[in-house]
Design an enzyme around this catalytic site. Structure first.
Site, short mmCIF file in Angstrom:
data_model
loop_
_atom_site.label_atom_id
_atom_site.label_comp_id
_atom_site.label_asym_id
_atom_site.label_seq_id
_atom_site.Cartn_x
_atom_site.Cartn_y
_atom_site.Cartn_z
N PRO A 2 0.61 -1.51 -0.18
CA PRO A 2 0.00 -0.23 0.08
C PRO A 2 1.12 1.60 0.00
CG PRO A 2 -1.01 -1.70 1.33
CD PRO A 2 0.46 -2.06 1.08
N GLU A 3 0.53 2.08 -0.67
CA GLU A 3 1.17 3.63 -1.14
C GLU A 3 0.51 4.58 -0.06
OE1 GLU A 3 2.79 3.68 -4.94
OE2 GLU A 3 4.11 1.95 -4.59
#
Length: 271
Positions: A2-3
């Site tokens: 997840p960014e």
């Protein structure tokens, strides 16, 4: 992993529903990347005032401190009125009078960490060296240019480092560099002022669009309501090795930088 867009999408999917909630219990499973730092029972009775984000950290403010959550490589949060029995990969349940926030993390690189404030450890250590937030007014063009001019590393690596601008992870760095017409291997300090201005705008545009599209669900990312993202369906270069560029039809190339895959168009990204 997840960014920034995925973390922001996660925040938006439960922040309003948990704000004002009173903590009834906190259950921790197998050890995560870092310890909580206090007894879970010490959070009981506190109220979740709001949910913020700093880089890839979610910050749950209470009247006594901050619960910092990180999704690691494969983590996700789910907020629901109630949760079933915790599974093998469920490592935190924050039980409130408005629902239960559960951290699911198969690889256990995520974290739930307590800190008295952002000025105290461990928050000061984890958050203190993060760069500018790209989706806020604090992402100043002048400071961005100054930061890049001090770095001799390839621009893609500088963006991933997170000390100049935070949260521009692998997917979105490739996309922003394509939009700005910059080759990912060029040294950051060699990029001209006008081109830096294009990159500054491209970072904002790409990240904002990713949040609008619910993030990227390349593997198993879902937000706190269980919804997937769709940004990956409109990516210009990421994950499109050998496919024609959407602008010039030249096959997209893939290289490895710092053990991460980089995607670019050799024609559109000449500089």
């Amino acid at each position: 992993m997840p960014e920034l867009p995925e973390v922001e999408v996660t925040r938006l999917s439960f922040a309003s529903r948990i704000s004002g909630a009173r903590i009834l219990a906190m259950h921790m499973g197998k050890p995560l990347r870092w310890p909580l730092g206090v007894s879970p029972a010490s959070l009981v009775g506190q109220t979740v005032l709001r949910v913020r984000r700093r880089g890839k950290y979610l910050l749950l403010d209470t009247e006594r401190g901050i619960l910092m959550l990180h999704l690691g490589m494969s983590g996700s949060l789910n907020f629901a009125p109630s949760q079933g029995p915790a599974g093998k990969h469920d490592h935190m349940d924050l039980v409130t009078n408005q629902g239960v926030l559960r951290l699911h993390d198969p690889r256990r690189f995520g974290a739930a960490v307590w800190s008295e404030s952002e000025n105290h450890e461990p928050a000061a250590k984890l958050l203190g060296k993060l760069g500018m937030e790209p989706l806020t007014d604090g992402f100043e063009m002048k400071l961005f240019q100054q930061g890049l001019k001090k770095r001799a590393a390839p621009i893609k690596q500088v963006l991933l480092a997170g000390d100049v601008v935070v949260g521009v992870g692998n997917i979105y760095a490739s996309e922003a560099l394509f939009l700005a017409g910059i080759r990912p291997t060029v040294k950051a300090q060699k990029i001209s002022g006008p081109r830096i201005a294009k990159l500054h705008a491209a970072i904002r545009q790409v990240l904002a669009r990713a949040v609008e599209q619910g993030g990227s669900s390349l593997k198993d990312f879902v937000n706190a309501q269980g919804n997937t993202g769709y940004f990956q369906l409109e990516a210009s270069v990421y994950g499109r090795t050998g496919l024609p560029c959407r602008v010039c039809e030249t096959p997209i190339k893939q290289i490895v930088q710092g053990q991460r895959s980089t995607f670019y168009c050799p024609v559109c990204q000449k500089l």
